[in-house]
Design a protein around this motif. Structure first.
Motif, mmCIF file in Angstrom:
data_model
loop_
_atom_site.group_PDB
_atom_site.id
_atom_site.type_symbol
_atom_site.label_atom_id
_atom_site.label_comp_id
_atom_site.label_asym_id
_atom_site.label_seq_id
_atom_site.Cartn_x
_atom_site.Cartn_y
_atom_site.Cartn_z
ATOM 1 N N ILE A 64 1.744 107.189 24.168
ATOM 2 C CA ILE A 64 2.222 107.409 25.532
ATOM 3 C C ILE A 64 2.826 106.116 26.078
ATOM 4 N N LEU A 65 4.068 106.183 26.486
ATOM 5 C CA LEU A 65 4.740 105.051 27.120
ATOM 6 C C LEU A 65 4.596 105.130 28.637
ATOM 7 N N VAL A 66 4.898 106.298 29.174
ATOM 8 C CA VAL A 66 4.746 106.560 30.607
ATOM 9 C C VAL A 66 3.920 107.834 30.737
ATOM 10 N N PRO A 67 2.730 107.754 31.335
ATOM 11 C CA PRO A 67 1.843 108.925 31.351
ATOM 12 C C PRO A 67 2.270 109.992 32.353
ATOM 13 N N GLU A 68 1.836 111.210 32.108
ATOM 14 C CA GLU A 68 2.091 112.295 33.041
ATOM 15 C C GLU A 68 1.091 112.255 34.185
ATOM 16 N N HIS A 69 1.447 112.873 35.299
ATOM 17 C CA HIS A 69 0.542 112.985 36.445
ATOM 18 C C HIS A 69 -0.561 113.985 36.113
ATOM 19 N N SER A 70 -1.719 113.784 36.706
ATOM 20 C CA SER A 70 -2.867 114.633 36.387
ATOM 21 C C SER A 70 -2.722 116.056 36.911
ATOM 22 N N ASN A 71 -1.848 116.274 37.918
ATOM 23 C CA ASN A 71 -1.710 117.612 38.507
ATOM 24 C C ASN A 71 -0.374 118.271 38.196
ATOM 25 N N HIS A 190 5.460 98.743 30.416
ATOM 26 C CA HIS A 190 5.729 100.097 29.937
ATOM 27 C C HIS A 190 7.202 100.324 29.625
ATOM 28 N N ASN A 191 8.007 99.263 29.716
ATOM 29 C CA ASN A 191 9.451 99.387 29.470
ATOM 30 C C ASN A 191 10.055 100.523 30.285
ATOM 31 N N PHE A 223 16.425 111.461 41.106
ATOM 32 C CA PHE A 223 15.535 110.370 40.734
ATOM 33 C C PHE A 223 15.982 109.839 39.375
ATOM 34 N N TYR A 224 16.231 108.531 39.296
ATOM 35 C CA TYR A 224 16.689 107.918 38.047
ATOM 36 C C TYR A 224 15.533 107.168 37.384
ATOM 37 N N CYS A 225 15.376 107.399 36.083
ATOM 38 C CA CYS A 225 14.379 106.673 35.301
ATOM 39 C C CYS A 225 15.096 105.853 34.224
ATOM 40 N N PHE A 226 14.627 104.638 34.011
ATOM 41 C CA PHE A 226 15.254 103.715 33.059
ATOM 42 C C PHE A 226 14.235 103.332 31.989
ATOM 43 N N LYS A 231 15.744 93.699 30.372
ATOM 44 C CA LYS A 231 17.188 93.436 30.424
ATOM 45 C C LYS A 231 17.984 94.737 30.357
ATOM 46 N N THR A 232 17.530 95.671 29.537
ATOM 47 C CA THR A 232 18.200 96.969 29.460
ATOM 48 C C THR A 232 18.028 97.746 30.758
ATOM 49 N N ILE A 233 16.829 97.706 31.309
ATOM 50 C CA ILE A 233 16.551 98.424 32.559
ATOM 51 C C ILE A 233 17.439 97.907 33.684
ATOM 52 N N TYR A 234 17.516 96.574 33.847
ATOM 53 C CA TYR A 234 18.321 96.019 34.942
ATOM 54 C C TYR A 234 19.808 96.266 34.727
ATOM 55 N N LYS A 235 20.258 96.244 33.476
ATOM 56 C CA LYS A 235 21.671 96.534 33.198
ATOM 57 C C LYS A 235 22.008 97.963 33.630
ATOM 58 N N ASN A 236 21.148 98.898 33.257
ATOM 59 C CA ASN A 236 21.399 100.299 33.604
ATOM 60 C C ASN A 236 21.193 100.570 35.091
ATOM 61 N N TYR A 237 20.241 99.868 35.691
ATOM 62 C CA TYR A 237 20.057 100.017 37.143
ATOM 63 C C TYR A 237 21.301 99.553 37.888
ATOM 64 N N LYS A 238 21.877 98.440 37.471
ATOM 65 C CA LYS A 238 23.109 97.963 38.109
ATOM 66 C C LYS A 238 24.228 98.995 37.955
ATOM 67 N N SER A 239 24.329 99.584 36.770
ATOM 68 C CA SER A 239 25.368 100.586 36.527
ATOM 69 C C SER A 239 25.201 101.788 37.460
#
Length: 746
Positions: A64-71, A190-191, A223-226, A231-239
């Motif tokens: 698991i990289l990013v976990p799901e919500h419990s509900n 968690h990248n 809602f955008y997820c990166f 460095k990859t996250i900030y590059k894509n966030y800027k885009s």
């Protein structure tokens, strides 16, 4: 018989192989039975719950990289989604592959959801089917390290959003400490990062149990997820930020130089004579001031910053003042706000409360306000009436506000500002606007785009000027609030920070000179540094240390600016990179409690901010070779230097990483590069010059003290002289624009 036995062995092998395939298939079927599985990239998959639209990300080994919500992964109008139906899959396009779903909450409200995937970006577009205001939330499970949210994450106990007492962050403008808005959050371990832009009420919840992005308004929201490294996250966030209309302002070098502000030194006693006197004192003592803000009372009696060109008695000859400043290589900036007093008046404040020694009794109305009114350039309320609002600070009478969302409003405002005929502004509108955070962006950015120097305060998602100012501070906040605010701005993608002048509100406190100096070192290691009151009553030795910190900023200002250019291009917070973002896979770096950061990829800033009277702090050095800038001592990381001595006069910096820094000579302004022997492989460092598009690339690799070196100017193919430091093994050589260099081992 042998053939029969071999046949049995082969048959058994096939049965076992088929059983393994069947087992693997069963596992995938179970996974598919619970979730829709979508591949994001070669290493990451997105799982969407078939029943409740839970959202999570896993790697190829199902970690698991990013976990799901419990509900549930989505709520509509506060109610959990309880049914999910896949509608279709669209083919690949410029927006990537899109998956469409219909979701239903427990009150039978429905929404269509488009999930688009492109270049490590996953976008969830939620489209409620009913035409009324709707509350929409996308929800994930809790993660243990998070940063960002602009001012909303700043006035807290910790840089780690998860650790704060109140982990529900309202994204709003309260006219004071919370004026720069962002929903961007990064989870470096968690990248993962995420953001949403839609105008309306926003709240972000970040704690150990959940991460929730909440929105309330009419219509759809995306809602955008990166995914990926920071460095990859900030590059894509800027885009994505640019795609959504939030273009960044290219930094201007002048504001990386030493500045001066009138408020701390003079308050409302700011006038031509007093400004000249104090600037001349700094000039005589060789303080290289290159910009000055006169933010108080320059307008005519009863006016404000938006009296536009109507100078008062305090600046009765503004042209000669500007000429004098330019003659001393100082750019003149003024305080400016976007509120306009209605035509008519006089208007009398309902309270006797005043800033410092302000003596104004009333304010006159502004004819230009009627022009803006008639053109439709002013903010309107829900009833489509022009909104009248009164600041609790200044001018304390009813005002209207320019709405930068209206076409033409920004250009009109910039033309009015130009009537002051100065070089730039310190923007400081103080109006409590709740979720109305978008009105400032274009009017202030327009001044930047037209060449003005801008120190920005209000706005959302992007800095409207070269420097992004946090709210008013004091030196007693150097151990927590100031660095946390700085770090949250950097984590939100905008690291070119500014707070207040060195020793703000405390320069005349002789008993507290040491704290003022610690404060100055903090500011000297960031993009924006300014002075206010002159330390004339200080002892000679303390004045010298104060000046040393300022001089260090002067020597590294061009290096800092070069990194700012790289950050402008990449979106990465290069001029102030907190350790947890620079080294997300290093548990000691992400958990270190002292405030340290990288300036570019070579300079580690380690100012003593907590318990500053001790003269010691625990300094963490990440993996690699590091040199104490002041002593030249060499250390190998990862290592925690317990109770490391940082006396008041010490430059609190280490050199490591790429090991390359460009510095400016205090006397001659000549530029030279210093390369430390810290890298193991071929490395290229790029330096960007401030007044052109020129750059220099410096190529080098590993060497030790036994190696014979030479430095070649590759542009003219000529060896150049260099200095070898016998203690550190570093080399220093002059550089010039558009020339590339190479360090060669013979």
């Amino acid at each position: 018989m042998k053939l029969h036995f071999s046949y049995l062995i082969l048959l058994l092998h096939l049965v076992l192989l088929n059983a393994c395939k069947s087992s693997t298939s069963t596992t995938n079927e179970l996974l598919d039975h619970k979730s829709y599985t979508i591949r994001v990239n070669t290493s990451t998959k997105l799982l969407i719950g078939r029943d409740n639209f839970t959202v999570s990300f896993i790697d190829n080994k199902n970690n698991i990289l990013v976990p799901e919500h419990s509900n549930t992964g989505l709520t509509l109008s506060g109610k959990n989604v309880v049914a999910v139906k896949r509608l279709s899959i669209k083919k690949e396009s410029q927006k990537g592959k899109t998956y469409q779903y219909e979701v239903t909450n427990s009150d039978a409200q429905k929404a269509n959801v488009e999930v688009s995937i492109l270049n490590d970006i996953v976008a969830f577009k939620v489209m409620p089917t009913h035409d009324t205001n709707t509350e929409v939330s996308i929800q994930f499970g809790g993660m243990d390290l998070a940063h960002g949210l602009g001012d909303s994450g700043a006035y807290r106990e910790s840089f780690n959003l998860v650790e704060n007492k109140n982990t529900a962050y309202s994204i709003s403008n309260n006219g004071g400490g919370q004026r720069w808005a962002s929903t961007f959050t990064i989870f470096p371990k968690h990248n993962f990062g995420a953001v949403y832009f839609k105008k309306g009420k926003k709240q972000v919840i970040v704690n150990k149990q959940e991460y929730v992005m909440h929105f309330k308004n009419k219509g759809d929201v995306t809602f955008y997820c990166f995914l990926g490294s920071p460095k990859t996250i900030y590059k894509n966030y800027k885009s994505i930020r640019n795609q959504e209309g939030y273009t960044d302002v290219k930094p201007k070098f002048r504001l990386f130089e030493l500045g001066w502000e009138s408020w701390d030194a003079l308050g409302w006693n700011t006038k031509q004579e007093t400004v000249k006197n104090i600037l001349e004192k700094f000039h005589i003592n060789k303080y290289p001031i290159r910009w000055a803000v006169t933010g108080s009372g320059f307008w005519d009696e009863g006016g404000t910053t938006t009296s536009f060109g109507r100078w008062g008695e305090k600046f009765s000859d503004a042209k000669s003042m500007k000429d004098w400043m330019h003659g001393n290589d100082i750019k003149w900036m003024i305080g400016l706000r976007t509120n306009l007093i209605p035509e008519g008046g006089p208007y009398y404040p309902k309270t006797k409360k005043r800033d410092k020694n302000l003596k104004v009794k009333s304010f006159y109305g502004n004819k230009l306000t009627s022009e803006a009114y008639n053109k439709g350039y002013l903010v309107k309320d829900n009833n489509n009436e022009v909104l009248s609002i009164t600041s609790g600070v200044f001018p304390i009478v009813p005002s209207y506000l320019v709405d930068g969302n209206i076409p033409g409003a920004a250009q009109w405002y910039q033309k009015q500002y130009a009537k002051w005929d100065v070089d730039g502004i310190k923007e400081d509108t103080m109006m409590k606007l709740d979720s109305l955070t978008s009105i400032y962006n274009t009017p202030v950015a327009e001044i930047s785009h037209k060449g003005g120097l801008v120190m920005a305060r209000n706005g959302e998602f992007t800095s409207l000027g070269t420097l992004l100012r946090i709210n008013d501070t004091g030196v007693r906040e150097l151990d927590r609030r100031i660095p946390i605010n700085y770090f949250q701005y950097a984590a939100s993608g905008f690291p070119n920070v500014y707070s207040d002048v060195a020793g703000v509100h405390n320069m005349h406190n002789i008993k507290d000179m040491d704290r003022n100096i610690r404060h100055t070192w903090l500011l000297a290691l960031t993009s924006g540094l300014a002075v206010g009151a002159y330390p004339e009553k200080w002892s000679i030795d303390k004045q010298a240390i104060f000046k040393k910190a300022i001089n260090f900023h002067y020597t590294i200002a061009l290096y800092m600016f070069s990194e700012a250019v790289k950050g402008f291009q990449s979106g990465y917070p290069t001029t102030l990179t907190p350790l947890s973002i620079a080294f997300p896979n290093d548990d000691l770096a992400t958990s270190h409690q002292n405030f340290q950061w990288m300036i570019g990829e070579s300079v580690l800033a380690t100012p003593l901010l907590k318990n500053h009277t001790s003269g010691k702090m625990d300094v963490y050095l990440p993996k690699g070779i590091w040199f104490d800038f002041e002593t030249g001592e060499k250390y190998s990381g990862p290592q925690l230097l317990k109770d490391y001595a940082i006396p008041l006069e010490k430059t609190p910096v280490f050199i490591g990483g790429k090991g390359a820094i460009v510095m400016r000579d205090l006397e001659t302004d000549a530029l030279s590069a210093t390369i430390y022997p810290v890298v193991e492989n071929k490395t290229v460092y790029t330096f960007n010059y401030p007044h052109s598009e020129d750059e220099s690339k410096i190529t080098y690799g590993a060497w030790d003290t036994t190696d014979v070196l030479k430095v070649v100017d590759m542009t003219v193919n000529k060896n150049i002289n260099f200095h070898l430091d016998q203690h550190t093994g570093s080399i220093n050589f002059p550089i010039e624009p558009s020339h590339d260099y190479k360090v060669i081992r013979n």
